[in-house]
Design a protein around this motif. Structure first.
Motif, PDB file in Angstrom:
ATOM      1  N   TRP A 163       0.849  -1.188   0.000  1.00 29.16           N
ATOM      2  CA  TRP A 163       0.000   0.000   0.000  1.00 29.16           C
ATOM      3  C   TRP A 163       0.881   1.232   0.000  1.00 29.16           C
ATOM      4  O   TRP A 163       1.976   1.230   0.529  1.00 29.16           O
ATOM      5  N   ALA A 164       0.390   2.276  -0.603  1.00 21.74           N
ATOM      6  CA  ALA A 164       1.129   3.539  -0.622  1.00 21.74           C
ATOM      7  C   ALA A 164       1.191   4.106   0.789  1.00 21.74           C
ATOM      8  O   ALA A 164       0.215   4.060   1.529  1.00 21.74           O
ATOM      9  N   LEU A 219       0.792   9.642  -1.006  1.00 26.12           N
ATOM     10  CA  LEU A 219      -0.582  10.056  -1.262  1.00 26.12           C
ATOM     11  C   LEU A 219      -0.664  11.259  -2.193  1.00 26.12           C
ATOM     12  O   LEU A 219      -1.612  11.399  -2.945  1.00 26.12           O
ATOM     13  N   SER A 254      -0.668   9.914  -5.666  1.00 24.79           N
ATOM     14  CA  SER A 254      -1.500   8.735  -5.848  1.00 24.79           C
ATOM     15  C   SER A 254      -2.698   9.026  -6.747  1.00 24.79           C
ATOM     16  O   SER A 254      -3.277  10.099  -6.709  1.00 24.79           O
ATOM     17  N   THR A 255      -3.058   8.044  -7.558  1.00 27.11           N
ATOM     18  CA  THR A 255      -4.274   8.152  -8.354  1.00 27.11           C
ATOM     19  C   THR A 255      -5.417   7.423  -7.660  1.00 27.11           C
ATOM     20  O   THR A 255      -6.491   7.317  -8.213  1.00 27.11           O
ATOM     21  N   SER A 256      -5.175   6.942  -6.464  1.00 27.65           N
ATOM     22  CA  SER A 256      -6.168   6.214  -5.703  1.00 27.65           C
ATOM     23  C   SER A 256      -7.197   7.166  -5.108  1.00 27.65           C
ATOM     24  O   SER A 256      -6.927   8.343  -4.882  1.00 27.65           O
ATOM     25  N   LEU A 257      -8.365   6.628  -4.841  1.00 23.55           N
ATOM     26  CA  LEU A 257      -9.395   7.412  -4.165  1.00 23.55           C
ATOM     27  C   LEU A 257      -9.016   7.730  -2.718  1.00 23.55           C
ATOM     28  O   LEU A 257      -9.649   8.556  -2.091  1.00 23.55           O
ATOM     29  N   ALA A 258      -7.969   7.088  -2.222  1.00 27.91           N
ATOM     30  CA  ALA A 258      -7.548   7.325  -0.831  1.00 27.91           C
ATOM     31  C   ALA A 258      -7.217   8.791  -0.591  1.00 27.91           C
ATOM     32  O   ALA A 258      -7.424   9.306   0.500  1.00 27.91           O
ATOM     33  N   SER A 259      -6.735   9.466  -1.616  1.00 29.78           N
ATOM     34  CA  SER A 259      -6.389  10.886  -1.442  1.00 29.78           C
ATOM     35  C   SER A 259      -7.633  11.761  -1.273  1.00 29.78           C
ATOM     36  O   SER A 259      -7.523  12.910  -0.867  1.00 29.78           O
ATOM     37  N   ASP A 274     -13.950   0.926  -2.351  1.00 26.49           N
ATOM     38  CA  ASP A 274     -13.325  -0.384  -2.480  1.00 26.49           C
ATOM     39  C   ASP A 274     -12.581  -0.495  -3.811  1.00 26.49           C
ATOM     40  O   ASP A 274     -12.461   0.486  -4.540  1.00 26.49           O
ATOM     41  N   GLN A 275     -12.095  -1.704  -4.116  1.00 32.42           N
ATOM     42  CA  GLN A 275     -11.276  -1.904  -5.307  1.00 32.42           C
ATOM     43  C   GLN A 275     -12.054  -1.725  -6.609  1.00 32.42           C
ATOM     44  O   GLN A 275     -11.473  -1.570  -7.670  1.00 32.42           O
ATOM     45  N   ALA A 307     -14.144   0.816  -7.057  1.00 33.41           N
ATOM     46  CA  ALA A 307     -14.500   2.235  -7.024  1.00 33.41           C
ATOM     47  C   ALA A 307     -15.926   2.462  -6.538  1.00 33.41           C
ATOM     48  O   ALA A 307     -16.487   3.534  -6.744  1.00 33.41           O
TER      49      ALA A 307
END
Length: 129
Positions: free
Chosen positions: A3-4, A9, A12-17, A41-42, A44
């Protein structure tokens, strides 16, 4: 799978940001939702807290409260963070009650249907419409 970390972050292109931030989500059917991203989740799929649907007709708008809202990831077209320091809408937009915006939506839909049926009737003239 790693995990990043917090230092990653920013890039990151993840929704976590976007967690715990107010977002605007545009759906495939054209609806616009606003709310705070609480989970994803994975696939989206996302959970918005304090969600509302923003309905805009002409220069009128209304925010219809939805509460806690689950969005299926495949329906998301666009997702972006809202800048809380800026106004969300131009100053010429007028906030109206839900009943008024529903009437305006219905009138807009009927006008679109009428325009489509008029075009269909005029097709035989072979004009470039």
């Amino acid at each position: 799978m790693s995990w990043a970390g917090p230092e990653d972050l920013l890039f990151s292109t993840s929704l976590a940001s976007y967690l715990d931030k107010k977002l605007l989500v545009l759906l495939r059917d054209g609806r616009k939702l606003l709310g705070v991203l609480r989970s994803f989740d994975q696939f989206a799929n996302a959970v918005l807290e304090g969600a509302c649907e923003r309905v805009i007709v002409g220069e009128m708008y209304c925010d219809i409260p939805l509460g806690l809202y689950v969005i299926r990831g495949e329906n998301v077209v666009l997702l972006g963070e809202l800048d809380l320091d800026k106004d969300e809408l131009p100053p010429h937009m007028t906030r109206v009650p839900e009943a008024d915006i529903k009437r305006a939506q219905k009138a807009e839909r009927e006008a679109t249907v009428l325009k489509g049926s008029m075009r269909k009737r005029m097709e035989f003239l072979d004009f470039d419409l």
